[in-house]
Design a protein around this motif. Structure first.
Motif, PDB file in Angstrom:
ATOM      1  N   GLN A  75       0.848  -1.188   0.000  1.00 26.18           N
ATOM      2  CA  GLN A  75       0.000   0.000   0.000  1.00 26.18           C
ATOM      3  C   GLN A  75       0.880   1.232   0.000  1.00 26.18           C
ATOM      4  OE1 GLN A  75      -2.204   0.635   3.600  1.00 26.18           O
ATOM      5  NE2 GLN A  75      -3.864   1.656   2.535  1.00 26.18           N
ATOM      6  N   THR A  76       0.381   2.302  -0.599  1.00 27.24           N
ATOM      7  CA  THR A  76       1.080   3.581  -0.456  1.00 27.24           C
ATOM      8  C   THR A  76       0.178   4.541   0.314  1.00 27.24           C
ATOM      9  OG1 THR A  76       0.328   4.192  -2.679  1.00 27.24           O
ATOM     10  CG2 THR A  76       2.592   3.432  -2.468  1.00 27.24           C
ATOM     11  N   ILE A  77       0.822   5.390   1.109  1.00 26.58           N
ATOM     12  CA  ILE A  77       0.123   6.437   1.862  1.00 26.58           C
ATOM     13  C   ILE A  77       0.622   7.763   1.291  1.00 26.58           C
ATOM     14  CG2 ILE A  77      -0.332   7.396   4.167  1.00 26.58           C
ATOM     15  CD1 ILE A  77      -1.158   4.483   3.998  1.00 26.58           C
ATOM     16  N   GLU A  78      -0.319   8.653   0.965  1.00 21.14           N
ATOM     17  CA  GLU A  78       0.065   9.846   0.208  1.00 21.14           C
ATOM     18  C   GLU A  78      -0.455  11.118   0.851  1.00 21.14           C
ATOM     19  OE1 GLU A  78      -0.240   9.037  -3.990  1.00 21.14           O
ATOM     20  OE2 GLU A  78       0.159   6.904  -3.646  1.00 21.14           O
ATOM     21  N   GLU A  81      -3.040  11.984   3.888  1.00 23.45           N
ATOM     22  CA  GLU A  81      -3.432  10.739   4.560  1.00 23.45           C
ATOM     23  C   GLU A  81      -2.625  10.513   5.847  1.00 23.45           C
ATOM     24  OE1 GLU A  81      -4.746   8.861   0.251  1.00 23.45           O
ATOM     25  OE2 GLU A  81      -3.042   7.976   1.289  1.00 23.45           O
ATOM     26  N   ARG A 138     -11.440   1.047   6.914  1.00 20.12           N
ATOM     27  CA  ARG A 138     -11.335   1.351   5.469  1.00 20.12           C
ATOM     28  C   ARG A 138     -10.158   0.616   4.856  1.00 20.12           C
ATOM     29  NH1 ARG A 138     -13.570   7.318   4.768  1.00 20.12           N
ATOM     30  NH2 ARG A 138     -15.655   6.558   5.032  1.00 20.12           N
ATOM     31  N   GLU A 141     -10.976  -3.000   4.468  1.00 15.40           N
ATOM     32  CA  GLU A 141     -11.900  -3.210   3.349  1.00 15.40           C
ATOM     33  C   GLU A 141     -11.138  -3.176   2.018  1.00 15.40           C
ATOM     34  OE1 GLU A 141     -15.782  -1.007   3.388  1.00 15.40           O
ATOM     35  OE2 GLU A 141     -14.855  -0.046   1.658  1.00 15.40           O
ATOM     36  N   SER A 142     -10.268  -2.171   1.862  1.00 18.77           N
ATOM     37  CA  SER A 142      -9.482  -2.074   0.626  1.00 18.77           C
ATOM     38  C   SER A 142      -8.611  -3.307   0.446  1.00 18.77           C
ATOM     39  CB  SER A 142      -8.563  -0.857   0.657  1.00 18.77           C
ATOM     40  OG  SER A 142      -9.312   0.303   0.656  1.00 18.77           O
ATOM     41  N   ILE A 145     -10.558  -6.296  -0.733  1.00 21.53           N
ATOM     42  CA  ILE A 145     -10.923  -6.253  -2.151  1.00 21.53           C
ATOM     43  C   ILE A 145      -9.681  -6.497  -3.018  1.00 21.53           C
ATOM     44  CG2 ILE A 145     -11.969  -4.868  -3.979  1.00 21.53           C
ATOM     45  CD1 ILE A 145     -13.502  -3.393  -1.763  1.00 21.53           C
ATOM     46  N   GLN A 146      -8.540  -5.914  -2.597  1.00 25.14           N
ATOM     47  CA  GLN A 146      -7.305  -6.161  -3.351  1.00 25.14           C
ATOM     48  C   GLN A 146      -6.995  -7.660  -3.397  1.00 25.14           C
ATOM     49  OE1 GLN A 146      -5.421  -2.462  -1.369  1.00 25.14           O
ATOM     50  NE2 GLN A 146      -3.773  -3.445  -2.487  1.00 25.14           N
ATOM     51  N   LEU A 147      -7.256  -8.343  -2.277  1.00 29.16           N
ATOM     52  CA  LEU A 147      -6.947  -9.781  -2.215  1.00 29.16           C
ATOM     53  C   LEU A 147      -7.850 -10.604  -3.146  1.00 29.16           C
ATOM     54  CD1 LEU A 147      -6.296 -10.294   1.587  1.00 29.16           C
ATOM     55  CD2 LEU A 147      -4.638 -10.477  -0.272  1.00 29.16           C
ATOM     56  N   MET A 148      -9.020 -10.044  -3.495  1.00 25.85           N
ATOM     57  CA  MET A 148      -9.932 -10.776  -4.388  1.00 25.85           C
ATOM     58  C   MET A 148      -9.363 -10.904  -5.792  1.00 25.85           C
ATOM     59  SD  MET A 148     -13.679  -9.306  -3.726  1.00 25.85           S
ATOM     60  CE  MET A 148     -14.264  -9.017  -2.103  1.00 25.85           C
TER      61      MET A 148
END
Ligand code: FES
Lengths: 155, 282
Positions: A75-78, A81, A138, A141-142, A145-148
């Motif tokens: 993941q990136t945090i920008e 955030e 959040r 949840e992300s 979905i990424q793992l799907m």
């Protein structure tokens, strides 16, 4: 050029919206502005998690090492955030490495002290846990979905 | 039946096109550029419409048109090789002949968006049906407000139209944010779900129209994220995908709830189908 205080930056950030002036003062006490160059490691997996960051600009990668795939960015945090929640959840250790990809301007906040203060001042503790619960929810949840693997196979 | 006989062109009859070029995009996607066999101009289409491509002796498949609606020379489709027909199309070389029926379906409502901000959200190969919309908007750039493209895909190697995205990125009148689900550490771009880009994108929610295309789950979360940011549901449009057979509203193969995607879609406004998207089986 106008003079911008850490308190005013934090107060205007949506993550901290609705906090009392007193809470904001407590949260920003012992905070500091930091500038971090590309490739700087902000924290390592397994280290004590004592801080969190309001990233104002730049990009940070959360990385994990797997023996099979090598180092992977998960993941990136920008800009805008929040980086880091492990300071709030036992065992208060970072779960990943955080590495700067694009130079970062951020506000570093003292998580360990806030954790201790939240044990005494439950109103402050509640506000912090509520905000971070939303953020962690959040991100979970992300990640789910990424793992799907929605976009299909790659090899 | 008399009405069918009166029609000058049989809508089920493919028109032959010649493959001019097959361009590899990613490991499983490729772009076919074709021209009409008879040397005339290619069919005219509107952004978001699709054609039925017939690989002779194998079968027919519905593919969104991914080229420039203003290009009077070539008909362009970007295709993922997943089934017999698309894998057969992938093996074609210049000079091969493909049957084309179309264009079909309801297009993106691009002409109605003058003066508004446009947020275009694409997932994976969902960028292909949105590309004609982007090219259409850019052809009359001054007529619109901000244009933002948010693109999520699996990995850096799966990024479609990479060179074009880089060229678009160099423009000052187009914001492009790309994210991938996973990456090795040599990737210096964003990693995370495409919905995380919504919080980073510059647009004014009250005057924004959103166009979304990608896997249904991704579209559902994107719709929710846009509404949370203040975009009106009626201003959110998405493109649905189903297997098509006749493509003219006769066979019912593409049924989605009470609608037929081939003629009522593939582009719908969110209020038209948000309820259907939440149901498990429609
Ligand atoms: S494909 Fe036949 S009705 Fe839509």
């Amino acid at each position: 050029m106008s003079f911008v205080t850490i308190e005013s930056i934090v107060a205007s950030h949506p993550f901290f919206a609705g906090l009392s002036e007193e809470s904001l003062r407590v949260i920003t006490a012992r905070s500091r502005q930091v500038e971090l160059p590309a490739d700087e490691i902000i924290f390592h997996e397994g280290e004590a998690a004592d801080h969190f960051y309001l990233i104002r600009s730049g990009r940070v990668a959360l990385e994990v090492h797997s023996p099979r795939r090598g180092r992977q960015t998960i993941q990136t945090i920008e800009g805008g955030e929040i980086l880091g929640w492990s300071w709030l959840v036992p065992p208060y250790q970072w779960r990943f490495d955080a590495r700067v990809i694009d130079p970062v301007e951020a506000i570093e906040l003292d998580g360990r002290r806030l954790r201790e203060l939240g044990e005494i001042d439950h109103d402050l503790g509640y506000e912090l846990y509520r905000r971070f619960a939303i953020l962690i929810g959040r991100r979970l949840e992300s990640t789910r979905i990424q793992l799907m693997d929605l976009y299909g196979s790659s090899n | 039946m008399a009405a069918v006989i009166d029609k000058p062109v049989d809508p089920m009859m493919p028109v032959p096109y010649v493959v001019k070029r097959v361009r590899r995009e990613t490991h499983d996607t490729f772009t076919l550029e074709m021209v009409p066999f008879d040397g005339g101009p290619p069919l005219r289409f509107r952004p978001g419409q699709f054609n039925m491509l017939y690989l002779f002796g194998v079968g027919e498949v519905a593919i969104s048109i991914s080229g420039d609606p203003g290009d009077g020379a070539r008909l362009v489709h970007t295709i993922r090789a997943v089934g017999m027909v698309t894998k057969g199309l992938e093996r074609l070389r210049a000079g091969a002949v493909v049957g084309v029926r179309g264009p079909y379906g309801r297009p993106w409502p691009v002409d109605e968006q003058l003066g508004r901000d446009l947020v275009i959200v694409a997932g994976g190969i969902g960028l292909a049906p949105l590309r004609p919309a982007i090219l259409h908007l850019l052809a009359d750039r001054a007529a619109y407000g901000r244009i933002v493209l948010l693109y999520g895909t699996r990995s850096p190697a799966d990024i479609l139209y990479r060179r074009q995205l880089e060229r678009w990125r160099a423009r000052f009148d187009l914001d492009i944010l790309v994210t991938v689900d996973r990456a090795a550490v040599d990737w210096r771009g964003s990693v995370g779900l495409v919905t995380t880009l919504l919080g980073r994108a510059p647009f004014v929610p009250e005057k924004t129209t959103a166009l979304i295309c990608g896997p249904e789950i991704m579209m559902r979360y994107t719709m929710a994220g846009l509404v949370e940011r203040g975009v009106s549901e009626a201003a959110i449009h998405l493109s649905m995908e189903r297997n098509m057979k006749c493509a003219i509203g006769l066979c019912g193969h593409c049924q989605f709830g009470p609608t037929f995607i081939c003629k009522d879609g593939p582009v719908y406004s969110s209020p038209e189908i948000a309820g259907l998207l939440k149901q498990r089986e429609v």
